[in-house]
Motif scaffolding. Structure first.
Motif, PDB file in Angstrom:
ATOM      1  N   TRP A 197     -12.046  12.712   8.617  1.00 59.29           N
ATOM      2  CA  TRP A 197     -13.196  13.509   8.177  1.00 59.29           C
ATOM      3  C   TRP A 197     -14.486  12.968   8.777  1.00 59.29           C
ATOM      4  N   ARG A 198     -14.646  11.654   8.769  1.00 63.51           N
ATOM      5  CA  ARG A 198     -15.862  11.056   9.317  1.00 63.51           C
ATOM      6  C   ARG A 198     -15.964  11.326  10.823  1.00 63.51           C
ATOM      7  N   SER A 205      -2.407   6.311  -0.698  1.00 57.93           N
ATOM      8  CA  SER A 205      -3.638   5.710  -0.203  1.00 57.93           C
ATOM      9  C   SER A 205      -3.672   5.771   1.321  1.00 57.93           C
ATOM     10  N   ARG A 245      -4.573  -0.503   6.825  1.00 60.44           N
ATOM     11  CA  ARG A 245      -5.332  -0.576   8.076  1.00 60.44           C
ATOM     12  C   ARG A 245      -4.816   0.423   9.112  1.00 60.44           C
ATOM     13  N   ALA A 300     -11.800  -1.634   2.419  1.00 58.35           N
ATOM     14  CA  ALA A 300     -11.512  -0.523   1.507  1.00 58.35           C
ATOM     15  C   ALA A 300     -10.022  -0.531   1.146  1.00 58.35           C
ATOM     16  N   PRO A 301      -9.689   0.026  -0.028  1.00 50.63           N
ATOM     17  CA  PRO A 301      -8.284  -0.005  -0.454  1.00 50.63           C
ATOM     18  C   PRO A 301      -7.424   1.028   0.263  1.00 50.63           C
ATOM     19  N   ILE A 302      -7.391   0.955   1.579  1.00 46.96           N
ATOM     20  CA  ILE A 302      -6.530   1.827   2.370  1.00 46.96           C
ATOM     21  C   ILE A 302      -5.777   0.955   3.370  1.00 46.96           C
ATOM     22  N   MET A 311       0.849  -1.193   0.000  1.00 43.24           N
ATOM     23  CA  MET A 311       0.000   0.000   0.000  1.00 43.24           C
ATOM     24  C   MET A 311       0.890   1.250   0.000  1.00 43.24           C
ATOM     25  N   ASP A 312       0.579   2.156  -0.851  1.00 43.43           N
ATOM     26  CA  ASP A 312       1.459   3.302  -0.992  1.00 43.43           C
ATOM     27  C   ASP A 312       1.082   4.429  -0.028  1.00 43.43           C
ATOM     28  N   ARG A 347      -4.837   9.373   2.115  1.00 37.78           N
ATOM     29  CA  ARG A 347      -6.249   9.497   1.797  1.00 37.78           C
ATOM     30  C   ARG A 347      -7.106   8.777   2.842  1.00 37.78           C
ATOM     31  N   GLY A 348      -6.696   7.556   3.154  1.00 37.09           N
ATOM     32  CA  GLY A 348      -7.427   6.778   4.156  1.00 37.09           C
ATOM     33  C   GLY A 348      -7.487   7.539   5.467  1.00 37.09           C
ATOM     34  N   PHE A 369      -9.868  10.580   5.252  1.00 36.22           N
ATOM     35  CA  PHE A 369     -11.310  10.329   5.233  1.00 36.22           C
ATOM     36  C   PHE A 369     -11.823   9.701   6.534  1.00 36.22           C
ATOM     37  N   VAL A 370     -10.994   8.911   7.196  1.00 38.66           N
ATOM     38  CA  VAL A 370     -11.391   8.418   8.516  1.00 38.66           C
ATOM     39  C   VAL A 370     -11.489   9.603   9.482  1.00 38.66           C
TER      40      VAL A 370
END
Lengths: 313, 263
Positions: free
Chosen positions: B15-16, B5, B107, B103-105, B1-2, B8-9, B12-13
């Protein structure tokens, strides 16, 4: 699996459905063997597999404290969509599941069916090559089940989505799936279209009675003519009713009437019974009850999702 | 995983979590009320302490509130962080964790996103304490710059505590168990620290415990900023120790999230 079909995965508790889905969704590493999704190995190319896959679990994986729009926005973000695409796709899937009017409301004001539709929309937003629907109508009432079926069919017709569906409801598999596979104890027991699986059990049974008005000898001749037909396997009499066993399904009934047209007699009653998918399922998996090996956490989770599907907070 | 990502992950976590926070008006209100109760109740209860010249000398201040505000800042950071991991337990129970995990993020970005949100929420709460303290006459001798530095210390301390909490929540399945473990850990930590009471006035064996207590290392530099001034040796050594703790914990959380099962 073929493209653009709805493929049903059936099996009793403990058959390995959930394990299979966990492996395919990269939540669990396979203990042996290999699985490919769109050509990607699920154990190695985890990220590509995840990008190509939409997973709608049997629990409601949406955040009740956010609005429908926020849930989709979040999902789009987690799947690496840029802002402009996020906006477009969000509108698209909202339209598809018929939630555009309610998108700005918090999810805890939604009905169970709306929550499930939002859940499905989340699984669709990144346009996966394949969508996993894990028991999509579990715990929903009949009206809501039909509503969800309507939207699932819409996915097949409008988006040409390839869908893998698991369910315990045989009528659901029968209505939605082009092909189904029955698995038990980790083994594939049968795989075919629902119609052919039912046919394998033998076709249907036509149960009928003639009126007494017919001249003597005519009914016997008619039965003789029927016995000579290809679609008839056997006719027996039981309690005044004739039981005609056929090796065909829906096509048998018109043929039956065509044969009888040549004889001066009337039918007092006629019904046809078809083997149901329930019969097929029990034939392949046996009647034995299964021990559930479900964790306490999974029970707590499904209990909470049941309550949310009934529209409670 | 780069890295992309991962970022971004995390975003957005985060953000939620922030969306949820701002949606919960009562929670925000309570996060303001709680420090008020601390300051007004505890602060007033203890003000007579400094009437006694001996205790005033041990505390190192003329006004107990001045002593207490940095302590309350760090304690607020402690509780904001240490209970924050519970969101993992709720996400697991609501089925949301499965969505994040598939999801493609990476863990670890789930942990990082939740931690970032907790840090920001902590800093928001601590700013309120700074304002309230100001209204009650507590001035940082280092001024606004000192308050900013104190905010960073509080953020870092909250990050440490939320890492512990996230680590526990990765394995603990029920909120009750998590609370039991956290209460078991934090109560002794608070009372063997310098948060509310100077360690100089404690029995020597508690002073020894206090020396290994992370709270002490967070309170000391913040109190220095409030009472004495820019004592760089004190501030940097505190920051160093906290940073080391933070990094070690990140390693632990990383391996727990990336290698272990979270379901």
């Amino acid at each position: 699996m073929e493209e653009q079909e709805i493929f049903g995965l059936l099996g009793p508790n403990g058959a390995g459905k959930t394990t299979l889905i966990m492996v395919l969704t990269t939540l669990l590493k396979p203990t042996g063997g290999s699985a490919y999704l769109n050509g990607y190995n699920v154990a190695k190319c985890t990220n590509q597999v995840r990008m190509n896959l939409g997973y709608v679990s049997q629990d409601l994986a949406i955040d009740d404290e956010l609005t429908g729009l926020d849930n989709l926005w979040l999902q789009a973000g987690l799947y690496h969509m840029d802002r402009s695409i996020r906006k477009k796709r969000t509108d698209e899937v909202l339209e598809l599941v018929g939630l555009r009017d309610r998108a700005a409301d918090r999810v805890d004001t939604y009905s169970g069916g709306m929550r499930k539709r939002l859940d499905i929309a989340c699984g669709l937003i990144h346009r996966p090559g394949i969508l996993f629907l894990d028991e999509p109508t579990l715990g929903l009432d009949i009206q809501t089940r039909h509503e969800i079926w309507h939207y699932i069919n819409r996915l097949r017709e409008e988006v040409k989505m390839t869908i893998l569906l698991t369910t315990h409801y045989m009528d659901e598999a029968d209505t939605l799936c082009k092909r189904i596979a029955i698995i038990d104890r980790g083994e594939m027991k049968a795989i075919d279209t629902p119609a052919r699986l039912k046919q394998e059990l033998g076709g249907g049974v036509i149960i009928f009675q003639f009126t007494d008005a017919a001249e003597p000898g005519v009914p016997e001749k008619a039965l003789e003519a029927l016995r000579g037909q290809d679609f008839v396997r056997e006719i027996s009499k039981n309690d005044g009713d004739f039981y005609l066993l056929t090796n065909e399904s829906e096509e048998a009934l018109p043929k039956f009437f065509t044969v009888l047209e040549g004889f001066p007699l009337r039918l007092k009653k006629v019904t046809m019974k078809m083997p149901t998918l329930d019969d097929v399922f029990l034939f392949h998996t046996g009647e034995q009850l299964r021990e559930g090996t479900i964790s306490r956490e999974a029970i707590a989770r499904s209990r909470s999702s049941m309550q949310r599907l009934r529209g409670q907070r | 995983m780069d890295l992309r990502s991962g970022l971004r992950g995390t975003y957005f976590v985060f953000w939620r979590e922030m969306k949820r926070f701002t949606n919960q008006r009562l929670r925000i209100m309570m996060s303001v009320v709680q420090p008020v109760v601390w300051l007004v109740l505890m602060g007033n209860m203890m003000t007579r302490l400094t009437d006694n010249p001996f205790t005033a000398e041990v505390l190192g201040v003329d006004n107990y509130l001045v002593f207490m505000v940095p302590g309350v800042m760090i304690m607020t950071s402690l509780f904001a962080g240490v209970y924050g991991g519970i969101s993992i337990i709720w996400d697991r129970r609501l089925g949301f964790l499965v969505k994040l995990l598939s999801a493609p993020i990476p863990r670890y970005s789930i942990a990082l996103g939740k931690m970032s949100a907790l840090i920001l929420q902590t800093m928001f709460q601590v700013s309120i304490i700074a304002v309230l303290g100001g209204l009650m006459g507590v001035r940082f001798v280092t001024g606004v710059g000192g308050i900013m530095a104190a905010l960073l210390f509080c953020g870092l301390f909250s990050a440490i505590m939320s890492s512990i909490s996230l680590f526990l929540s990765a394995s603990v399945k029920t909120p009750e168990t998590l609370f039991a473990i956290i209460n078991f850990l934090t109560m002794p930590l608070v009372f063997t620290s310098n948060a509310l009471f100077p360690t100089g006035a404690m029995p020597s064996w508690i002073q020894l415990i206090s020396r290994f207590n992370p709270i002490t290392y967070a309170v000391a530099p913040v109190r220095t900023l409030a009472v004495s001034g820019w004592d760089m040796e004190m501030i940097l050594s505190g920051a160093g120790i906290l940073l080391i703790m933070f990094l070690v914990l990140q390693g632990v959380v990383y391996f727990r999230f990336e290698r272990g099962s979270l379901l």
